[in-house]
Write a protein that holds these residues in place. Structure first.
Motif, PDB file in Angstrom:
ATOM      1  N   ASP A  88       0.739  -1.076   0.213  1.00  0.00           N
ATOM      2  CA  ASP A  88      -0.065  -0.140   0.121  1.00  0.00           C
ATOM      3  C   ASP A  88       0.841   1.059   0.045  1.00  0.00           C
ATOM      4  O   ASP A  88       1.717   1.601   0.994  1.00  0.00           O
ATOM      5  N   THR A  89       0.890   2.013  -1.057  1.00  0.00           N
ATOM      6  CA  THR A  89       1.647   3.198  -1.174  1.00  0.00           C
ATOM      7  C   THR A  89       1.451   4.053  -0.203  1.00  0.00           C
ATOM      8  O   THR A  89       2.581   4.770   0.491  1.00  0.00           O
ATOM      9  N   ARG A  90       0.217   4.348   0.134  1.00  0.00           N
ATOM     10  CA  ARG A  90      -0.102   5.343   1.139  1.00  0.00           C
ATOM     11  C   ARG A  90       0.589   5.060   2.681  1.00  0.00           C
ATOM     12  O   ARG A  90       1.235   5.902   3.288  1.00  0.00           O
ATOM     13  N   LYS A  91       0.531   3.904   2.936  1.00  0.00           N
ATOM     14  CA  LYS A  91       1.217   3.200   4.202  1.00  0.00           C
ATOM     15  C   LYS A  91       2.753   3.209   4.007  1.00  0.00           C
ATOM     16  O   LYS A  91       3.243   3.729   5.057  1.00  0.00           O
ATOM     17  N   LEU A  92       3.227   3.141   2.894  1.00  0.00           N
ATOM     18  CA  LEU A  92       4.706   3.420   2.852  1.00  0.00           C
ATOM     19  C   LEU A  92       5.033   4.681   3.051  1.00  0.00           C
ATOM     20  O   LEU A  92       5.936   5.135   3.731  1.00  0.00           O
ATOM     21  N   LEU A  93       4.175   5.869   2.536  1.00  0.00           N
ATOM     22  CA  LEU A  93       4.543   6.971   2.659  1.00  0.00           C
ATOM     23  C   LEU A  93       4.401   7.538   3.923  1.00  0.00           C
ATOM     24  O   LEU A  93       5.313   8.177   4.536  1.00  0.00           O
ATOM     25  N   ILE A  94       3.642   6.933   4.946  1.00  0.00           N
ATOM     26  CA  ILE A  94       3.508   7.257   6.247  1.00  0.00           C
ATOM     27  C   ILE A  94       4.667   6.639   6.715  1.00  0.00           C
ATOM     28  O   ILE A  94       5.285   7.460   7.886  1.00  0.00           O
ATOM     29  N   ALA A  95       4.836   5.650   6.482  1.00  0.00           N
ATOM     30  CA  ALA A  95       6.160   4.824   7.428  1.00  0.00           C
ATOM     31  C   ALA A  95       7.499   5.524   7.310  1.00  0.00           C
ATOM     32  O   ALA A  95       8.140   5.535   8.063  1.00  0.00           O
ATOM     33  N   LEU A  96       7.503   6.179   6.195  1.00  0.00           N
ATOM     34  CA  LEU A  96       8.947   6.501   5.593  1.00  0.00           C
ATOM     35  C   LEU A  96       9.050   8.064   5.938  1.00  0.00           C
ATOM     36  O   LEU A  96      10.053   8.746   5.852  1.00  0.00           O
ATOM     37  N   ASN A  97       7.745   8.501   6.611  1.00  0.00           N
ATOM     38  CA  ASN A  97       7.893  10.180   6.877  1.00  0.00           C
ATOM     39  C   ASN A  97       7.568  10.157   8.396  1.00  0.00           C
ATOM     40  O   ASN A  97       7.483  11.103   9.088  1.00  0.00           O
ATOM     41  N   LEU A  98       8.060   9.169   9.247  1.00  0.00           N
ATOM     42  CA  LEU A  98       7.909   9.253  10.551  1.00  0.00           C
ATOM     43  C   LEU A  98       9.407   9.554  11.153  1.00  0.00           C
ATOM     44  O   LEU A  98      10.469   9.507  10.319  1.00  0.00           O
ATOM     45  N   ASP A  99       9.292  10.117  12.211  1.00  0.00           N
ATOM     46  CA  ASP A  99      10.565  10.772  12.969  1.00  0.00           C
ATOM     47  C   ASP A  99      11.472   9.754  13.257  1.00  0.00           C
ATOM     48  O   ASP A  99      12.190  10.101  14.398  1.00  0.00           O
ATOM     49  N   ILE A 100      11.576   8.569  12.909  1.00  0.00           N
ATOM     50  CA  ILE A 100      12.513   7.430  13.385  1.00  0.00           C
ATOM     51  C   ILE A 100      13.148   6.793  12.277  1.00  0.00           C
ATOM     52  O   ILE A 100      12.528   6.883  11.078  1.00  0.00           O
ATOM     53  N   PHE A 101      14.286   6.057  12.395  1.00  0.00           N
ATOM     54  CA  PHE A 101      14.696   5.156  11.427  1.00  0.00           C
ATOM     55  C   PHE A 101      14.124   3.908  11.784  1.00  0.00           C
ATOM     56  O   PHE A 101      14.182   3.445  12.894  1.00  0.00           O
ATOM     57  N   PRO A 102      13.496   3.178  10.578  1.00  0.00           N
ATOM     58  CA  PRO A 102      12.813   2.001  10.808  1.00  0.00           C
ATOM     59  C   PRO A 102      13.839   0.775  10.831  1.00  0.00           C
ATOM     60  O   PRO A 102      14.920   0.943  10.240  1.00  0.00           O
ATOM     61  N   PHE A 103      13.591  -0.092  11.708  1.00  0.00           N
ATOM     62  CA  PHE A 103      14.514  -1.313  11.731  1.00  0.00           C
ATOM     63  C   PHE A 103      15.586  -0.948  12.569  1.00  0.00           C
ATOM     64  O   PHE A 103      16.280   0.048  12.294  1.00  0.00           O
ATOM     65  N   ALA A 104      16.005  -1.791  13.657  1.00  0.00           N
ATOM     66  CA  ALA A 104      17.086  -1.388  14.695  1.00  0.00           C
ATOM     67  C   ALA A 104      18.345  -1.793  13.805  1.00  0.00           C
ATOM     68  O   ALA A 104      19.318  -1.000  14.073  1.00  0.00           O
ATOM     69  N   ASP A 105      18.159  -2.580  13.014  1.00  0.00           N
ATOM     70  CA  ASP A 105      19.632  -2.997  12.343  1.00  0.00           C
ATOM     71  C   ASP A 105      19.950  -2.123  11.138  1.00  0.00           C
ATOM     72  O   ASP A 105      18.841  -2.118  10.091  1.00  0.00           O
ATOM     73  N   PRO A 106      20.823  -1.441  10.720  1.00  0.00           N
ATOM     74  CA  PRO A 106      20.863  -0.449   9.669  1.00  0.00           C
ATOM     75  C   PRO A 106      20.885  -1.360   8.370  1.00  0.00           C
ATOM     76  O   PRO A 106      20.403  -1.183   7.296  1.00  0.00           O
ATOM     77  N   ARG A 107      21.552  -2.622   8.506  1.00  0.00           N
ATOM     78  CA  ARG A 107      21.549  -3.409   7.223  1.00  0.00           C
ATOM     79  C   ARG A 107      20.186  -4.054   6.670  1.00  0.00           C
ATOM     80  O   ARG A 107      19.637  -3.947   5.667  1.00  0.00           O
ATOM     81  N   GLU A 108      19.443  -4.196   7.669  1.00  0.00           N
ATOM     82  CA  GLU A 108      18.021  -4.615   7.374  1.00  0.00           C
ATOM     83  C   GLU A 108      17.214  -3.575   6.989  1.00  0.00           C
ATOM     84  O   GLU A 108      16.436  -3.653   5.778  1.00  0.00           O
ATOM     85  N   MET A 109      17.476  -2.355   7.428  1.00  0.00           N
ATOM     86  CA  MET A 109      16.690  -1.126   7.032  1.00  0.00           C
ATOM     87  C   MET A 109      17.100  -0.793   5.449  1.00  0.00           C
ATOM     88  O   MET A 109      16.016  -0.459   4.452  1.00  0.00           O
ATOM     89  N   GLU A 110      18.095  -1.134   5.201  1.00  0.00           N
ATOM     90  CA  GLU A 110      18.898  -0.648   3.648  1.00  0.00           C
ATOM     91  C   GLU A 110      18.355  -1.645   2.858  1.00  0.00           C
ATOM     92  O   GLU A 110      17.908  -1.364   1.785  1.00  0.00           O
ATOM     93  N   ALA A 111      18.368  -3.008   3.360  1.00  0.00           N
ATOM     94  CA  ALA A 111      17.488  -4.161   2.280  1.00  0.00           C
ATOM     95  C   ALA A 111      16.374  -3.903   2.114  1.00  0.00           C
ATOM     96  O   ALA A 111      15.800  -3.948   0.900  1.00  0.00           O
ATOM     97  N   VAL A 112      15.570  -3.765   3.180  1.00  0.00           N
ATOM     98  CA  VAL A 112      14.198  -3.367   2.934  1.00  0.00           C
ATOM     99  C   VAL A 112      13.732  -2.120   1.957  1.00  0.00           C
ATOM    100  O   VAL A 112      13.147  -2.130   1.118  1.00  0.00           O
ATOM    101  N   LEU A 113      14.474  -1.061   2.270  1.00  0.00           N
ATOM    102  CA  LEU A 113      14.148   0.156   1.794  1.00  0.00           C
ATOM    103  C   LEU A 113      14.686   0.168   0.206  1.00  0.00           C
ATOM    104  O   LEU A 113      13.987   0.678  -0.649  1.00  0.00           O
ATOM    105  N   SER A 114      15.867  -0.672   0.025  1.00  0.00           N
ATOM    106  CA  SER A 114      16.319  -0.603  -1.234  1.00  0.00           C
ATOM    107  C   SER A 114      15.324  -1.543  -2.149  1.00  0.00           C
ATOM    108  O   SER A 114      14.858  -1.188  -3.361  1.00  0.00           O
ATOM    109  N   ARG A 115      14.844  -2.479  -1.750  1.00  0.00           N
ATOM    110  CA  ARG A 115      13.554  -3.503  -2.504  1.00  0.00           C
ATOM    111  C   ARG A 115      12.422  -2.513  -2.607  1.00  0.00           C
ATOM    112  O   ARG A 115      12.020  -2.649  -3.728  1.00  0.00           O
ATOM    113  N   VAL A 116      11.811  -1.784  -1.572  1.00  0.00           N
ATOM    114  CA  VAL A 116      10.632  -0.903  -1.708  1.00  0.00           C
ATOM    115  C   VAL A 116      11.100   0.085  -2.739  1.00  0.00           C
ATOM    116  O   VAL A 116      10.272   0.319  -3.612  1.00  0.00           O
TER     117      VAL A 116
END
Length: 139
Positions: A88-116
């Protein structure tokens, strides 16, 4: 839309330019009290009309983090699930605009966000900015 949410959005809109959220905090607290914390992000998402700008929804979620007993952890985990699912693109936009970095592990964040970013061109710039910001900050 539930009047408690509508009142919170009105206050956020009035106060967001000055970043002075006095009235907003009180009304956002009422949102948390009215809806409870269980599955809060999902329940609010389904309650909020799609014509409400995603930035405003993200701002509501950011303010809720200060109001919940877990300091927004459940909202953050929901946002991470939305990013993993990326359906859901709207959910993605909300999640990507929160004041936090998603995922505790930076490698996981980079892998997920690269795929997205590669599968959803509309959100690619947000993904790239988050990855770059985290790399710069080294967290």
């Amino acid at each position: 839309m539930n009047p408690v949410i509508a009142s919170a959005f009105e206050a956020i809109c009035k106060e967001r330019d000055d970043q002075e959220y006095d009235e907003s905090f009180d009304l956002v607290r009422k949102v948390a009290e009215t809806f409870g914390e269980l599955n809060l992000a999902e329940r609010l998402y389904s309650e909020i009309p799609r014509n409400v700008p995603f930035e405003l929804v993200a701002e509501l979620f950011n303010l809720l983090a200060w109001q919940t007993e877990d300091n927004g952890s459940a909202i953050a985990r929901t946002a991470e699930r939305w990013l993993r699912e990326s359906s859901d693109t709207r959910k993605l936009l909300i999640a990507l605009n929160l004041d936090i970095f998603p995922f505790a592990d930076p490698r996981e964040m980079e892998a997920v966000l690269s795929r997205v970013a590669s599968s959803k061109p509309r959100v690619a710039i947000y993904c790239k900015k988050l990855i770059e910001a985290r790399n710069v900050m080294g967290v």
